[in-house]
Scaffold this motif. Structure first.
Motif, short mmCIF file in Angstrom:
data_model
loop_
_atom_site.label_atom_id
_atom_site.label_comp_id
_atom_site.label_asym_id
_atom_site.label_seq_id
_atom_site.Cartn_x
_atom_site.Cartn_y
_atom_site.Cartn_z
N LEU A 311 56.84 13.28 30.00
CA LEU A 311 57.85 12.77 28.87
C LEU A 311 57.78 11.24 28.81
O LEU A 311 57.58 10.38 29.52
CB LEU A 311 59.14 13.18 29.17
N GLU A 312 58.26 10.87 27.59
CA GLU A 312 58.43 9.22 27.33
C GLU A 312 59.83 9.10 27.36
O GLU A 312 60.59 9.83 26.97
CB GLU A 312 57.64 9.08 25.99
N ASN A 313 60.08 7.68 27.85
CA ASN A 313 61.50 7.29 27.61
C ASN A 313 61.71 6.73 26.27
O ASN A 313 60.88 6.02 25.87
CB ASN A 313 61.73 5.89 28.78
N ASP A 314 62.51 7.29 25.82
CA ASP A 314 63.09 6.92 24.36
C ASP A 314 64.51 6.34 24.43
O ASP A 314 65.44 7.27 24.35
CB ASP A 314 62.70 7.93 23.56
N GLU A 315 64.59 5.17 23.97
CA GLU A 315 66.10 4.54 23.96
C GLU A 315 66.96 5.22 23.07
O GLU A 315 68.07 5.41 23.35
CB GLU A 315 65.89 3.16 23.99
N ASN A 316 66.43 5.80 21.89
CA ASN A 316 67.16 6.17 20.80
C ASN A 316 67.55 7.55 20.90
O ASN A 316 68.16 7.87 20.01
CB ASN A 316 66.70 5.65 19.52
N TRP A 317 67.00 8.22 21.70
CA TRP A 317 66.85 9.85 21.71
C TRP A 317 68.27 10.38 21.50
O TRP A 317 68.38 11.27 20.61
CB TRP A 317 66.29 10.52 23.25
N SER A 318 69.07 9.76 22.37
CA SER A 318 70.45 10.39 22.28
C SER A 318 71.32 10.32 21.16
O SER A 318 72.06 11.29 20.58
CB SER A 318 71.38 9.96 23.40
N ASN A 319 71.01 9.26 20.32
CA ASN A 319 71.79 9.07 19.06
C ASN A 319 70.82 9.47 17.79
O ASN A 319 71.52 9.28 16.67
CB ASN A 319 72.21 7.76 18.69
N SER A 320 69.65 10.11 17.97
CA SER A 320 68.90 10.48 16.85
C SER A 320 69.52 11.41 15.87
O SER A 320 69.99 12.82 16.66
CB SER A 320 67.49 10.58 16.96
N PRO A 452 75.24 12.42 20.70
CA PRO A 452 75.23 13.36 19.89
C PRO A 452 74.37 14.67 20.03
O PRO A 452 74.56 15.78 19.91
CB PRO A 452 75.02 12.83 18.46
N ARG A 453 73.01 14.19 20.60
CA ARG A 453 72.08 15.23 20.62
C ARG A 453 72.68 16.13 21.74
O ARG A 453 72.06 17.55 21.66
CB ARG A 453 70.74 14.72 21.27
N VAL A 454 73.31 15.78 22.99
CA VAL A 454 73.91 16.72 23.88
C VAL A 454 74.74 17.49 23.29
O VAL A 454 74.89 18.75 23.44
CB VAL A 454 74.13 15.82 24.95
N GLN A 455 75.83 16.81 22.44
CA GLN A 455 77.04 17.75 21.94
C GLN A 455 76.19 18.84 20.94
O GLN A 455 76.67 19.88 21.34
CB GLN A 455 77.53 16.53 20.85
N ALA A 456 75.44 18.46 20.18
CA ALA A 456 74.47 19.38 19.36
C ALA A 456 74.02 20.58 20.16
O ALA A 456 74.27 21.71 19.71
CB ALA A 456 73.79 18.65 18.51
N LYS A 502 75.17 13.87 10.90
CA LYS A 502 75.44 14.96 10.46
C LYS A 502 75.02 16.12 11.47
O LYS A 502 75.25 17.30 11.38
CB LYS A 502 75.05 15.61 9.10
N LEU A 503 74.22 15.65 12.61
CA LEU A 503 73.35 16.75 13.20
C LEU A 503 74.51 17.78 14.12
O LEU A 503 74.39 18.71 14.27
CB LEU A 503 72.46 15.79 14.45
N VAL A 504 75.43 17.03 14.78
CA VAL A 504 76.41 17.88 15.44
C VAL A 504 77.32 18.75 14.55
O VAL A 504 77.56 19.77 15.03
CB VAL A 504 77.47 16.77 16.20
N LEU A 505 77.50 18.04 13.41
CA LEU A 505 78.51 18.93 12.51
C LEU A 505 77.66 20.30 12.18
O LEU A 505 78.12 21.39 12.06
CB LEU A 505 78.79 18.30 11.20
N GLU A 506 76.24 20.17 11.99
CA GLU A 506 75.25 21.34 11.47
C GLU A 506 75.70 22.66 12.43
O GLU A 506 75.79 23.60 12.29
CB GLU A 506 73.93 21.04 11.51
#
Length: 1093
Positions: A311-320, A452-456, A502-506
């Motif tokens: 896997l790659e380390n992606d700094e922005n992963w969590s907030n995309s 947000p990615r984890v929340q969603a 909008k990711l989590v809201l969806e």
């Protein structure tokens, strides 16, 4: 010459990047007559002075023309022109300087040869065979390559001479595979050998004869991979897929090589994944063979896990805020998919012990990538290791829940993934065992504002959990769940306005929908908490990037409406309908891939369920877009290997290999939407009945051809399901209209029964046909239809017996093991299900046509008799007897002429070991008494002691025996009622009363209660007892029947029972005595009957 120059210009324009120029050139090209095309293309191909890309284009077009339009073009050429084409192609291959053009000319020659094999297998181009033999032994490497390339492209080139030349073919290929000086020759020979084996996949002797080619193929696989060429490896994957038994003599080296290549990190990802694909494919196509090599499997699994760590380390992963699609070329995705497939292929008994320790170690690794991979691996194996994991689910779940607290957000994400997947794979056991822990842990994870990615993903896991959660388990948490979801929704709505995220809201909107869907009417108190905000989103979220959110919100509103019911929803129904209508009328502006369309279509159908008949007024607006979506025609293409190289599955294309170097491609975009739309049309027909009548014509014209829509099973199921419903809807249009509609669908339905390849869809088609026949009644099938149906039924029954023999043969196979037995059992269940549908169709035929259908039935009679032979499995006997039950019930007294075939077995099977067989036999005795006529009298007498024996045997009321026993009780009652002369009623009746009431078999319960009413109304002394002393017992039987819902309050039998009870009501003391002997529930049931019947 000028014409030829113009043609060169045309070829250049066909390659133009300018759309207008290219389109115009395509039109001009299409309008050139086929014969002229051949001349022009061949000249362009042979002109060494022309530009290479123009010559390549000519080659591609020539091959396509031979592939797609051979019959229209080639035979109409003059014989000397045909010969000139053949000569020019062979000459071109020999003289050509450009290897690329030579290769393409070989493809044309192979394509022409493929089309010149006649119906008897003669190759009408003998010169090409001579050319092959000469070239393959030539000193000229280019010619040897050309010969191998042609043979690889068309391995059937020898036609009916193949057997004659078999040893020569083998010698040539082996010789080329041992060419130490030219690696390209070795690789081409290996690919040609594999193609030849694949082309003869069903020829076992040939495969054995060619077994010693495999070491050479494996050597070429190895060499080519290190020369950055995976074409031979792809051939090995095809062998594993189509001819796995060919690999058996050298299975160990095949697996060892695949494992070595997969583990070699110096190779490209694609090559490593293809090497793994060999092993994974074998786990699906030859699982029993592979299970014997557990040492290889135990080494392959760590390789998959190692890929999953890539896997790659992606700094922005969590907030995309956009969920990117899985990168299907990545090792992590390939490893996970391989693990899922190998677990399903080999089964949990093999896979779980091999993987458990590895996963446990990974979960304890300080590097987040290992913990992430371990959790994703757990998600992947759930389906395949279902049985084995169920036993240790407790420790797995407790362990996984810890990782919802992991310091790394992507590990927490993977833990949510594992929880969500297990909630689906192990439902509803998972929900029953872990509801308290899981709900609170997911709600806590959903508060992870920083990620947000984890929340969603926590919300997504909650959706999986609630979808399969029994309502009673969810209700205690409802308040807490709803409040959490509301707080998050409000916060995320603010974020949407402020930041546009909008990711989590969806996901939260869908979670709310899922909770409402499970809670149903219990969601009413929370309705006003959510509805204003949800309406607000639909009203204002009109920007393109909010299409998915808006679609999911529309889904949520309609699901909440369905959950809370019409009364509560009506306050908003009109607003919601207007919002939907506005979206619908703007839908001309919606793009075809707009996700809102499918959400809208499903929402309309839910609104239809909520509003019922009131929905009819909206049909004119709804039907247009719905019909448009249901009418989507997918893009399809017939491609050969050359075309395939330019296509990729990432562009939304899926491919099916048809063999012979050809593939069928379909663009899958829109297929799911089409299936949903067809399902919704079924929903409208079901809900609106005659209110849908004016649309029946356009819908039936759409649906009938879709019975042959082989690209999507769901579309064919919906098409089949719609047929009887449309006939019912159309009834208000008068009998002539309905008959016309039936004539339009009948032929296709019958043909569908004969040709449908998928057993689940087939059962639906058969079921629908049976319902249609019942609706249309006698005379609905003409002579041709009856003949075709008879042949199909005969074919299906013969296939049923043949499949049983094949399964028996597989049990003798050297690779037979318990996992194979499980698969054979599944096949058997599927076969038996089709047998039940054959029984349904025959039932509809007998019930409509009565004894007039018996001459037609005689063609399959021997096969039905075969079903009830003593050596056949119990399911065969059960359904064979059911068919004869129908013959007695609907075709008596004529049915007696077949008595010699079924009477003895039927009487013997009353005491069969299998309760299902006993039930079918007992039912048969009942219909004999009721409908059979005089001839059956002695057999009714003979059956009674058998029936009584079954009723009185130990365990006769156990869960598995109860239905058979109740059918025996009912049969005894029918013999007493309809054939009292066959039995000593006074002797049997007291026993029969002691066996009442029936609880399980509602249909037979009605018969027994109806006979009980006869007896009471005629003041039968045995039933009433001296001075009516037995009446309390009779009351208890009636009350018991009522509490078990064995009698419906609206049927005729309940009215008779109510009258009996009212007579007793007027008699004072007796009434009190009868009522006090009942418990509360029974007393309430009696009161309820008096009030309603």
């Amino acid at each position: 010459m000028a014409e030829q120059q113009q043609f060169y210009l045309l070829l250049s324009n066909l390659l133009s990047p300018d759309n207008t120029v290219r389109k115009q050139a395509e039109e001009t090209y299409e309008n050139i007559p086929g014969q002229s095309k051949v001349t022009f293309l061949l000249q362009a191909l042979r002109n060494a002075a022309a530009a290479e890309e123009v010559r390549q284009m000519a080659a591609v077009l020539m091959r396509r023309m031979l592939s797609a339009s051979f019959d229209e073009v080639f035979p109409s050429l003059a014989p000397d022109v045909q010969n000139a084409v053949k000569d020019e192609l062979l000459l071109g291959i020999q003289m050509e300087g450009s290897s690329n053009i030579r290769k393409k000319t070989c493809d044309i020659a192979a394509e022409l040869s493929r089309n010149l094999i006649d119906d008897d297998g003669n190759n009408q181009w003998p010169e090409i065979l001579k050319f092959l033999f000469e070239s393959v032994s030539s000193q000229n490497v280019a010619l040897r390559e050309a010969a191998l390339h042609i043979f690889w492209n068309f391995p059937g080139i020898f036609g009916n001479q193949q057997q004659h030349y078999l040893d020569v073919i083998k010698r040539m290929l082996l010789q080329c595979m041992q060419d130490q000086e030219n690696s390209m020759i070795r690789m081409l020979a290996a690919r040609a050998a594999a193609a030849f084996v694949l082309a003869n996949e069903n020829n076992t002797p040939l495969q054995k004869h060619f077994a010693d080619m495999l070491p050479g193929i494996l050597q070429a696989v190895n060499d080519s991979c290190y020369q950055n060429d995976d074409s031979v490896l792809k051939s090995l994957v095809e062998l594993a897929d189509t001819a796995p038994k060919y690999l058996r003599p050298h299975l160990e080296p095949t697996l060892t090589l695949s494992l070595k290549l997969c583990a070699d990190t110096t190779l490209q990802n694609m090559q490593r994944q293809l090497a793994l694909e060999v092993i994974v494919t074998l786990s699906e196509t030859a699982s029993a063979m592979l299970r014997k090599h557990s040492n290889i499997v135990s080494q392959a699994i760590p390789q998959m896990l190692a890929m999953m760590v890539d896997l790659e380390n992606d700094e922005n992963w969590s907030n995309s805020d956009e969920l990117e699609d899985d990168d299907f070329d990545s090792n992590a995705v390939a490893g996970e998919s391989a693990l899922d497939r190998i677990a399903c292929g080999l089964g949990g008994k093999v896979v779980l012990p091999l993987i458990k320790e590895h996963i446990m170690q990974m979960l304890q690794n300080p590097d987040w990538k290992y913990r992430h991979a371990g959790l994703m691996a757990l998600s992947a194996i759930g389906e395949g290791c279902h049985q084995q994991m169920e036993g240790i689910l407790n420790e797995i779940v407790n362990f996984v829940l810890l990782f919802l607290q992991d310091p790394h957000p992507r590990v927490r994400y993977a833990a949510c993934n594992a929880i969500g997947q297990m909630a689906t794979d192990f439902a509803p056991t998972f929900q029953r065992k872990f509801h308290d822990k899981v709900i609170s842990a997911l709600l806590q994870t959903m508060e992870d504002q920083a990620n947000p990615r984890v929340q969603a993903h926590a919300a997504a896991a909650l959706i999986n959990f609630t979808e399969d959660c029994p309502k009673s388990l969810l209700l205690p948490y409802l308040d807490n769940l709803v409040n959490h979801l509301h707080v998050i929704m409000v916060a995320k709505l603010q974020e949407l306005v402020q930041k546009g995220t909008k990711l989590v809201l969806e996901q939260v909107v869908t979670s709310i929908a899922s909770v409402a869907d499970t809670a149903e009417e219990k969601f009413v108190p929370y309705y006003d908490l959510f509805m204003p905000s949800l309406k607000h989103i639909v009203e204002n979220g009109v920007q393109k990037e909010l299409r998915l959110l808006r679609g999911k919100t529309i889904e949520c509103i309609s699901l909440i409406g369905l959950a809370v019911g019409k009364d509560k929803f009506m306050q908003d129904a009109s607003d919601v309908m207007q919002l939907l209508l506005k979206t619908q009328t703007d839908s001309s502006e919606l793009e075809d891939d707009d996700p809102q369309i499918s959400y809208m279509i499903s929402a309309w159908a839910r609104m239809c369920k909520i509003l019922g008949k009131e929905f009819q007024q909206y049909l004119p607006v709804v039907m247009g877009p719905l019909m448009k979506t249901a009418s989507i025609k997918p893009e399809v293409a017939l491609l050969d290997t050359q075309d395939m190289e330019n296509m990729s599955e990432d562009d939304g294309w899926e491919f099916v290999n048809l063999g012979d170097q050809q593939s069928f491609g379909i663009k899958t975009a829109g297929l799911e939407e089409k299936a949903t739309a067809c399902q919704m049309l079924v929903c409208y027909a079901k809900e609106l009945k005659e209110g849908f009548a004016e649309y029946t014509e356009q819908v039936v014209k759409l649906m009938v051809p879709l019975l042959k829509f082989y690209f999507h099973d769901g579309v064919r199921v919906a098409a089949a399901e719609s047929m009887p419903l449309l006939l019912e809807c159309a009834r208000v249009q008068g009998p002539e209209y309905v008959t016309q509609m039936w004539h339009f669908m009948c032929d296709s339905l019958i043909k569908g029964i004969g040709t449908e390849p998928d057993s689940d869809v087939l059962s639906e088609v058969m079921h629908s046909f049976a319902k249609c026949v019942e609706l249309m009644g006698e005379g609905c099938l003409n002579k041709e239809h009856l003949e075709e149906l008879g042949n199909i039924m005969k074919g299906k029954l013969e296939e049923h017996f043949k499949n049983q023999e094949l399964r028996q043969a597989k049990r003798q196979d050297e690779d037979y093991d318990e996992q194979v037995e499980e698969n054979l059992q599944d096949e058997d269940d599927s076969d038996v299900y089709i047998l039940t549908k054959i029984s349904d169709i025959l039932h509809s035929m007998f019930s409509c046509y009565k004894d007039k259908v018996l001459p037609w039935f005689e063609q399959i009679l021997p096969l039905i008799v075969n079903l009830i032979c003593p050596h056949r499995p119990w399911a065969d006997k059960q359904w064979g007897l059911c068919i004869f039950d129908d013959v007695i019930e609907h075709c008596s007294p004529t049915s007696f002429k077949y008595a010699e075939y079924f009477l003895r077995p039927m009487l013997q099977y009353i005491c069969d070991n299998s309760p299902e067989v006993r039930q079918a036999a007992a039912y048969g005795v009942g219909v004999m008494a009721q409908f059979g006529g005089e001839n059956y009298r002695p057999f009714c007498t003979e059956a009674i002691p058998h029936l009584v024996g079954v009723i009185q045997m130990e365990g006769s009321r156990s869960k598995e025996n109860i239905n058979a026993t109740e059918n025996c009780i009912s049969a005894v009652g029918k013999v007493m009622k309809y054939r009292p002369e066959c039995v000593n009623v006074n002797e049997i009746l007291p026993h029969w009363l002691s066996w009442l009431p029936l609880h399980e078999d509602k249909e037979e319960a009605v018969h027994t209660f109806s006979y009980l009413c006869d007896l009471i109304e005629s003041n039968n002394p045995i039933v009433l007892g001296p001075n009516n002393s037995s009446l309390p017992r009779v009351f208890a039987i009636i009350a018991d029947g009522l509490t078990n819902e064995a009698i419906k309050n609206e049927d005729a039998c309940s009215k008779r029972l109510a009258n009996v009870i009212r007579q007793v009501q007027g008699s004072g003391g007796l009434w009190t005595e009868c009522m006090t002997s009942l418990n509360e529930a029974q007393q309430a049931a009696i009161q309820n009957l008096l009030n309603t019947a």
